[in-house]
Design a protein around this motif. Structure first.
Motif, PDB file in Angstrom:
ATOM      1  N   GLU A  36      -9.039  11.497   3.394  1.00 13.13           N
ATOM      2  CA  GLU A  36      -8.457  12.716   2.810  1.00 13.13           C
ATOM      3  C   GLU A  36      -6.963  12.538   2.581  1.00 13.13           C
ATOM      4  N   HIS A  37      -6.288  11.915   3.538  1.00 12.63           N
ATOM      5  CA  HIS A  37      -4.864  11.645   3.346  1.00 12.63           C
ATOM      6  C   HIS A  37      -4.663  10.701   2.175  1.00 12.63           C
ATOM      7  N   THR A  38      -5.535   9.716   2.039  1.00 13.54           N
ATOM      8  CA  THR A  38      -5.413   8.766   0.937  1.00 13.54           C
ATOM      9  C   THR A  38      -5.501   9.474  -0.408  1.00 13.54           C
ATOM     10  N   ALA A  39      -6.415  10.421  -0.520  1.00 12.32           N
ATOM     11  CA  ALA A  39      -6.533  11.175  -1.773  1.00 12.32           C
ATOM     12  C   ALA A  39      -5.272  11.989  -2.036  1.00 12.32           C
ATOM     13  N   GLU A  40      -4.737  12.620  -0.989  1.00 14.94           N
ATOM     14  CA  GLU A  40      -3.507  13.395  -1.149  1.00 14.94           C
ATOM     15  C   GLU A  40      -2.326  12.489  -1.485  1.00 14.94           C
ATOM     16  N   ALA A  41      -2.281  11.310  -0.841  1.00 17.21           N
ATOM     17  CA  ALA A  41      -1.188  10.374  -1.102  1.00 17.21           C
ATOM     18  C   ALA A  41      -1.237   9.883  -2.546  1.00 17.21           C
ATOM     19  N   ARG A  42      -2.435   9.623  -3.041  1.00 15.38           N
ATOM     20  CA  ARG A  42      -2.532   9.189  -4.433  1.00 15.38           C
ATOM     21  C   ARG A  42      -2.001  10.256  -5.378  1.00 15.38           C
ATOM     22  N   GLU A  43      -2.320  11.491  -5.114  1.00 14.27           N
ATOM     23  CA  GLU A  43      -1.811  12.572  -5.967  1.00 14.27           C
ATOM     24  C   GLU A  43      -0.294  12.652  -5.892  1.00 14.27           C
ATOM     25  N   ALA A  44       0.260  12.499  -4.669  1.00 10.83           N
ATOM     26  CA  ALA A  44       1.711  12.574  -4.497  1.00 10.83           C
ATOM     27  C   ALA A  44       2.418  11.391  -5.141  1.00 10.83           C
ATOM     28  N   LEU A  45       1.819  10.214  -5.090  1.00 13.45           N
ATOM     29  CA  LEU A  45       2.444   9.007  -5.628  1.00 13.45           C
ATOM     30  C   LEU A  45       2.346   8.929  -7.142  1.00 13.45           C
ATOM     31  N   GLY A  46       1.327   9.550  -7.697  1.00  9.06           N
ATOM     32  CA  GLY A  46       1.064   9.366  -9.110  1.00  9.06           C
ATOM     33  C   GLY A  46       0.170   8.154  -9.326  1.00  9.06           C
ATOM     34  N   PRO A  47      -0.223   7.909 -10.560  1.00 10.98           N
ATOM     35  CA  PRO A  47      -1.236   6.877 -10.825  1.00 10.98           C
ATOM     36  C   PRO A  47      -0.742   5.446 -10.758  1.00 10.98           C
ATOM     37  N   ASP A  48       0.549   5.221 -10.833  1.00  9.70           N
ATOM     38  CA  ASP A  48       1.056   3.858 -11.020  1.00  9.70           C
ATOM     39  C   ASP A  48       1.534   3.179  -9.746  1.00  9.70           C
ATOM     40  N   ALA A  49       1.929   3.933  -8.736  1.00 10.20           N
ATOM     41  CA  ALA A  49       2.461   3.329  -7.508  1.00 10.20           C
ATOM     42  C   ALA A  49       1.333   2.710  -6.686  1.00 10.20           C
ATOM     43  N   VAL A  50       1.671   1.673  -5.937  1.00 18.15           N
ATOM     44  CA  VAL A  50       0.708   1.020  -5.057  1.00 18.15           C
ATOM     45  C   VAL A  50       0.461   1.903  -3.839  1.00 18.15           C
ATOM     46  N   LEU A  51      -0.814   2.039  -3.466  1.00 25.38           N
ATOM     47  CA  LEU A  51      -1.197   2.753  -2.249  1.00 25.38           C
ATOM     48  C   LEU A  51      -2.049   1.806  -1.412  1.00 25.38           C
ATOM     49  N   ALA A  52      -1.516   1.411  -0.245  1.00 28.11           N
ATOM     50  CA  ALA A  52      -2.153   0.383   0.583  1.00 28.11           C
ATOM     51  C   ALA A  52      -2.254   0.857   2.029  1.00 28.11           C
ATOM     52  N   PRO A  53      -3.212   1.739   2.343  1.00 26.84           N
ATOM     53  CA  PRO A  53      -3.331   2.235   3.709  1.00 26.84           C
ATOM     54  C   PRO A  53      -3.869   1.177   4.670  1.00 26.84           C
ATOM     55  N   GLU A  54      -3.478   1.314   5.931  1.00 28.51           N
ATOM     56  CA  GLU A  54      -4.042   0.508   7.023  1.00 28.51           C
ATOM     57  C   GLU A  54      -5.314   1.180   7.513  1.00 28.51           C
ATOM     58  N   LEU A  55      -6.326   0.382   7.887  1.00 24.04           N
ATOM     59  CA  LEU A  55      -7.567   0.889   8.459  1.00 24.04           C
ATOM     60  C   LEU A  55      -7.939   0.025   9.654  1.00 24.04           C
ATOM     61  N   THR A  56      -8.007   0.630  10.834  1.00 20.90           N
ATOM     62  CA  THR A  56      -8.351  -0.122  12.033  1.00 20.90           C
ATOM     63  C   THR A  56      -9.863  -0.248  12.166  1.00 20.90           C
ATOM     64  N   VAL A  57     -10.307  -1.461  12.526  1.00 22.35           N
ATOM     65  CA  VAL A  57     -11.708  -1.835  12.553  1.00 22.35           C
ATOM     66  C   VAL A  57     -12.116  -2.213  13.971  1.00 22.35           C
ATOM     67  N   VAL A  58     -13.264  -1.728  14.424  1.00 20.73           N
ATOM     68  CA  VAL A  58     -13.886  -2.218  15.660  1.00 20.73           C
ATOM     69  C   VAL A  58     -15.279  -2.705  15.291  1.00 20.73           C
ATOM     70  N   LEU A  59     -15.461  -4.021  15.319  1.00 23.18           N
ATOM     71  CA  LEU A  59     -16.765  -4.598  14.980  1.00 23.18           C
ATOM     72  C   LEU A  59     -17.656  -4.583  16.213  1.00 23.18           C
ATOM     73  N   ASP A  60     -18.377  -3.482  16.366  1.00 22.14           N
ATOM     74  CA  ASP A  60     -19.249  -3.292  17.524  1.00 22.14           C
ATOM     75  C   ASP A  60     -20.298  -2.258  17.122  1.00 22.14           C
ATOM     76  N   THR A  61     -21.566  -2.623  17.167  1.00 22.70           N
ATOM     77  CA  THR A  61     -22.624  -1.706  16.747  1.00 22.70           C
ATOM     78  C   THR A  61     -22.991  -0.684  17.816  1.00 22.70           C
ATOM     79  N   ASP A  62     -22.484  -0.854  19.035  1.00 25.06           N
ATOM     80  CA  ASP A  62     -22.631   0.166  20.079  1.00 25.06           C
ATOM     81  C   ASP A  62     -21.512   1.175  19.861  1.00 25.06           C
ATOM     82  N   LEU A  63     -21.812   2.305  19.234  1.00 25.78           N
ATOM     83  CA  LEU A  63     -20.762   3.221  18.799  1.00 25.78           C
ATOM     84  C   LEU A  63     -20.002   3.841  19.963  1.00 25.78           C
TER      85      LEU A  63
END
Length: 299
Positions: A172-199
């Motif tokens: 949701e923040h990414t969508a809002e950030a894209r609107e705030a930045l406009g179509p041309d600026a780079v948007l490169a969010p960080e996403l933390t990953v845990v590779l574990d199938t036991d949730l």
């Protein structure tokens, strides 16, 4: 007039790796050798960008550029309070000219609890960018991105940089950030990953990392703006919060989660792999390989 260090001549790619373990200045010779070997593998695996996390120094950035051959190298994020703009510009200018086009300077204002001199962060960033522009040679807008969460800093990232590198954000923040930045600026969010199938276990691992960030007002204020409540911050984070901020599960599920950020407006997603054994501080090369295989041509 000052000359300008030319901007990056390549894209960030769709997927990159964010790691706080790439600081040559903080390890011994064996540690530097391990970093160099890991970077060579990231380069070969086809990731678009490697992000040097955890407040790197300009020297750390130069070492990563020297240890790689084709991947884009970005700081994620260099604190403006730790190094003057003149120091940073001098360090960037010292990078081999043939490799400098692969380097992107990621800048941020850090957090009040971590910086004694923290004050007026937006104005401080504006002043820092002015100083980078005035340096000889300058590090212009085409060579930098900003850590940006709120509307004002996102606007600055669009006006005075290539774009934004938000950390610990939702789709949701990414969508809002894209609107705030406009179509041309780079948007490169960080996403933390845990590779574990036991949730349950994956969420426990995620909480060990998230808890310390929930002590920082910049992040909690942003999450409150997105509709979370103080209750979501208790005990290292509610299930609702964890599932919104992290990619949990196997590699294919991570591919799907990254796709959600790309669909929301991101140009690039920077994956930070968190493991229970390393607490996020190591070089999880096995996980990096598994993710590269899962993404395939999608990198």
């Amino acid at each position: 007039m000052t000359s300008e260090i030319s901007g990056t001549g390549r894209t960030f790619g769709r997927v990159g790796i964010w790691s706080g373990a790439l600081h040559a200045s903080r390890v011994d010779d064996a540690g530097r050798k391990a970093i160099t070997e890991a970077l060579a593998e990231l380069d070969a695996l086809g990731y678009g960008t490697v992000w040097i996390g955890g407040s790197p120094t300009p020297g750390d950035a130069a070492a990563v550029v020297a240890a790689t051959r084709s991947i884009t190298v970005a700081t994620g994020i260099l604190s403006i309070w730790n190094h003057t703009a003149e120091e940073v510009a001098a360090a960037v200018s010292a990078i081999d000219p043939g490799e400098r086009r692969r380097f992107v300077l990621g800048l941020g204002v850090s957090h009040g609890p971590m910086v004694p001199q923290y004050a007026k962060p937006y104005s401080a960033m504006v002043g820092y960018l002015d100083a980078l522009d005035a340096a000889e040679p300058s590090v212009g807008a085409g060579h930098r991105v900003l850590a940006a969460l709120g509307p004002k800093m996102l606007g600055l990232a669009a006006d005075r940089a290539l774009g934004a590198h938000p950390y610990l954000v939702t789709t949701e923040h990414t969508a809002e950030a894209r609107e705030a930045l406009g179509p041309d600026a780079v948007l490169a969010p960080e996403l933390t990953v845990v590779l574990d199938t036991d949730l349950d276990r994956a969420r426990s691992t995620a909480r060990t990392m998230l808890d310390r960030y929930l002590q920082l007002p910049n992040y909690t204020a942003n999450l409150l703006r997105l509709g979370f409540t103080e209750d979501d911050f208790e005990g290292g984070g509610s299930v609702r919060l964890l599932d919104a901020l992290f990619a949990l599960g196997d590699a294919e599920q991570v591919v799907g989660r990254a796709g959600e950020y790309l669909d929301a407006g991101a140009d690039h997603v920077a994956l930070q792999v968190l493991t229970a054994e390393e607490g996020g501080g190591g070089l999880p090369r096995t996980e990096w390989r598994a993710l590269a295989e899962a993404f395939g041509d999608g990198l």
